[in-house]
Scaffold this active site. Structure first.
Site, PDB file in Angstrom:
ATOM      1  N   SER A  23       0.761  -1.112  -0.104  1.00 22.53           N
ATOM      2  CA  SER A  23      -0.052   0.065   0.035  1.00 22.53           C
ATOM      3  C   SER A  23       0.887   1.074   0.066  1.00 22.53           C
ATOM      4  O   SER A  23       0.112   2.433  -0.098  1.00 22.53           O
ATOM      5  CB  SER A  23      -1.090   0.158   1.155  1.00 22.53           C
ATOM      6  OG  SER A  23      -0.353   0.089   2.306  1.00 22.53           O
ATOM      7  N   THR A 125      -1.396   3.367   4.866  1.00 25.16           N
ATOM      8  CA  THR A 125      -0.321   4.466   4.573  1.00 25.16           C
ATOM      9  C   THR A 125       0.454   4.417   5.577  1.00 25.16           C
ATOM     10  O   THR A 125       0.533   3.825   6.745  1.00 25.16           O
ATOM     11  CB  THR A 125      -1.066   5.878   4.926  1.00 25.16           C
ATOM     12  OG1 THR A 125      -2.201   5.760   4.169  1.00 25.16           O
ATOM     13  CG2 THR A 125      -0.102   7.069   4.607  1.00 25.16           C
ATOM     14  N   THR A 143       1.829   6.762   0.402  1.00 27.68           N
ATOM     15  CA  THR A 143       0.814   5.766   0.208  1.00 27.68           C
ATOM     16  C   THR A 143       0.554   5.576  -0.985  1.00 27.68           C
ATOM     17  O   THR A 143       0.742   6.435  -2.141  1.00 27.68           O
ATOM     18  CB  THR A 143      -0.496   6.227   0.867  1.00 27.68           C
ATOM     19  OG1 THR A 143      -1.311   5.219   0.616  1.00 27.68           O
ATOM     20  CG2 THR A 143      -1.064   7.537   0.207  1.00 27.68           C
ATOM     21  N   ARG A 153      -7.818   9.492  -8.581  1.00 23.22           N
ATOM     22  CA  ARG A 153      -8.189   9.889  -7.129  1.00 23.22           C
ATOM     23  C   ARG A 153      -6.958  10.191  -6.247  1.00 23.22           C
ATOM     24  O   ARG A 153      -5.986   9.676  -6.313  1.00 23.22           O
ATOM     25  CB  ARG A 153      -8.918   8.610  -6.553  1.00 23.22           C
ATOM     26  CG  ARG A 153      -9.415   8.696  -5.024  1.00 23.22           C
ATOM     27  CD  ARG A 153      -8.215   8.085  -4.305  1.00 23.22           C
ATOM     28  NE  ARG A 153      -8.990   7.968  -2.648  1.00 23.22           N
ATOM     29  CZ  ARG A 153      -8.224   7.983  -1.891  1.00 23.22           C
ATOM     30  NH1 ARG A 153      -6.886   7.540  -1.897  1.00 23.22           N
ATOM     31  NH2 ARG A 153      -8.761   7.775  -0.602  1.00 23.22           N
ATOM     32  N   THR A 176      -4.124   7.694   8.816  1.00 20.40           N
ATOM     33  CA  THR A 176      -4.006   6.720   7.934  1.00 20.40           C
ATOM     34  C   THR A 176      -5.476   6.185   7.941  1.00 20.40           C
ATOM     35  O   THR A 176      -6.205   6.737   8.717  1.00 20.40           O
ATOM     36  CB  THR A 176      -3.133   5.560   8.264  1.00 20.40           C
ATOM     37  OG1 THR A 176      -3.160   4.474   7.472  1.00 20.40           O
ATOM     38  CG2 THR A 176      -3.674   4.778   9.691  1.00 20.40           C
ATOM     39  N   GLY A 177      -5.808   5.663   6.709  1.00 23.60           N
ATOM     40  CA  GLY A 177      -7.311   5.143   6.710  1.00 23.60           C
ATOM     41  C   GLY A 177      -7.931   5.717   5.415  1.00 23.60           C
ATOM     42  O   GLY A 177      -7.321   6.228   4.617  1.00 23.60           O
TER      43      GLY A 177
HETATM   44  N1  GLY Z   1      -4.850   7.261   3.598  1.00 25.31           N
HETATM   45  C1  GLY Z   1      -4.672   7.199   2.416  1.00 25.31           C
HETATM   46  C2  GLY Z   1      -5.605   7.393   1.169  1.00 25.31           C
HETATM   47  O1  GLY Z   1      -6.768   7.281   1.607  1.00 25.31           O
HETATM   48  O2  GLY Z   1      -5.343   7.531   0.133  1.00 25.31           O
END
Ligand code: GLY
Length: 269
Positions: A23, A125, A143, A153, A176-177
């Site tokens: 990731s 991340t 990330t 995106r 993160t998330g």
């Molecule tokens: N936290 C990383 C993302 O949503 O891209």
């Protein structure tokens, strides 16, 4: 003995270079068009910032974000512009797709359901915050974002204030998330602002997660597949971490060694 800015860059680069870390950096999962696009940003205690988003073919987007900070009059470069700048600066360009990612993407194409799952492998991340011996703070996060996201995106990780924020007189936070939710609530800035008003790093992370949860409730949106985690450190070296749901762990390194901690969470599951 190194300075905080060098430390955060060198720390996350280990993860970016690891093809098993799926990731971040090399080996990051592709978007739904099969393109690996990376996001990263960096910030120091003086408020210097640099960021790249939706950048292809560059493993060390953390270093590229730092190059934006130090070698351009801008703070953010995106897409082809980021890759062009990387080339001009002598960053190696390469294919970031590893065979495991290719296989997962090919399997995903069988249904091609657009349901990116955050938290697919605990969290998605790497963010590193460092307080150095001189009392300087810095942060960096990097990330590949959500697996099989729409091309173009961009998540929270390259957005200063959302994925990362550093105030050299207060503290630093990173997230993160599920990036959309962190952007909506300007998560990392929110954590540092709470610390500025007297909350500890732990309390500030908890406040931010509660706010994000309130936003879900207010908007009547489901949060079943969503994970958010924050970590924070103050200029006094106090640390905190908190998540929306269980499964978020983070590491704290000091002269006493390294501890891997499991964050408490707002929800039970
Ligand atoms: N936290 C990383 C993302 O949503 O891209």
């Amino acid at each position: 003995g190194a300075n905080a800015l060098d430390a955060v860059e060198l720390g996350v680069k280990i993860c970016e270079a690891d093809p098993r870390e799926r990731s971040v950096g090399l080996g990051g999962r592709p978007d739904r068009d099969g393109r690996v696009t990376l996001d990263a940003c960096i910030m120091d205690h003086l408020g210097n910032i640099g960021s790249v988003a939706a950048c292809e073919h560059v493993v060390h987007v953390s270093s590229l974000a730092r190059a934006v900070m130090e070698r351009t009059p801008h703070v953010m470069l995106v897409g082809d512009g980021a890759t062009q700048f990387a080339k001009e600066q002598g960053f190696p360009l390469q294919n970031l797709m590893v065979p495991d990612s290719e296989a997962e993407w090919t399997k995903w194409l069988e249904k091609a359901e657009y349901k990116p799952i955050p938290n697919i492998e605990n969290h998605d991340t790497i963010g590193q915050l460092t307080l150095d011996a001189e009392g300087r703070l810095a942060g960096c996060c990097t990330t590949s974002g959500m697996a099989f996201k729409m091309h173009g995106r961009v998540g929270d990780s390259p957005i200063i204030g959302a994925g990362l924020y550093v105030d050299g007189e207060v503290g630093a936070a990173t997230a993160t998330g599920h990036g959309e939710e962190v952007i909506r609530t300007v998560g990392s800035f929110r954590v540092v602002a709470a610390m500025k008003s007297g909350r500890s790093p732990q309390q500030a992370c908890e406040d931010a997660v509660r706010e994000i949860h309130k936003f879900f409730v207010r908007r009547g949106k489901p949060w079943a597949d969503t994970q958010i985690g924050f970590i924070a450190v103050s200029t006094r070296g106090e640390v905190g971490g908190y998540a929306l749901r269980p499964g978020f762990s983070y590491a704290v390194a000091s002269a006493d060694g390294v501890r891997v901690l499991t964050a408490e969470s707002l929800l039970d599951s």
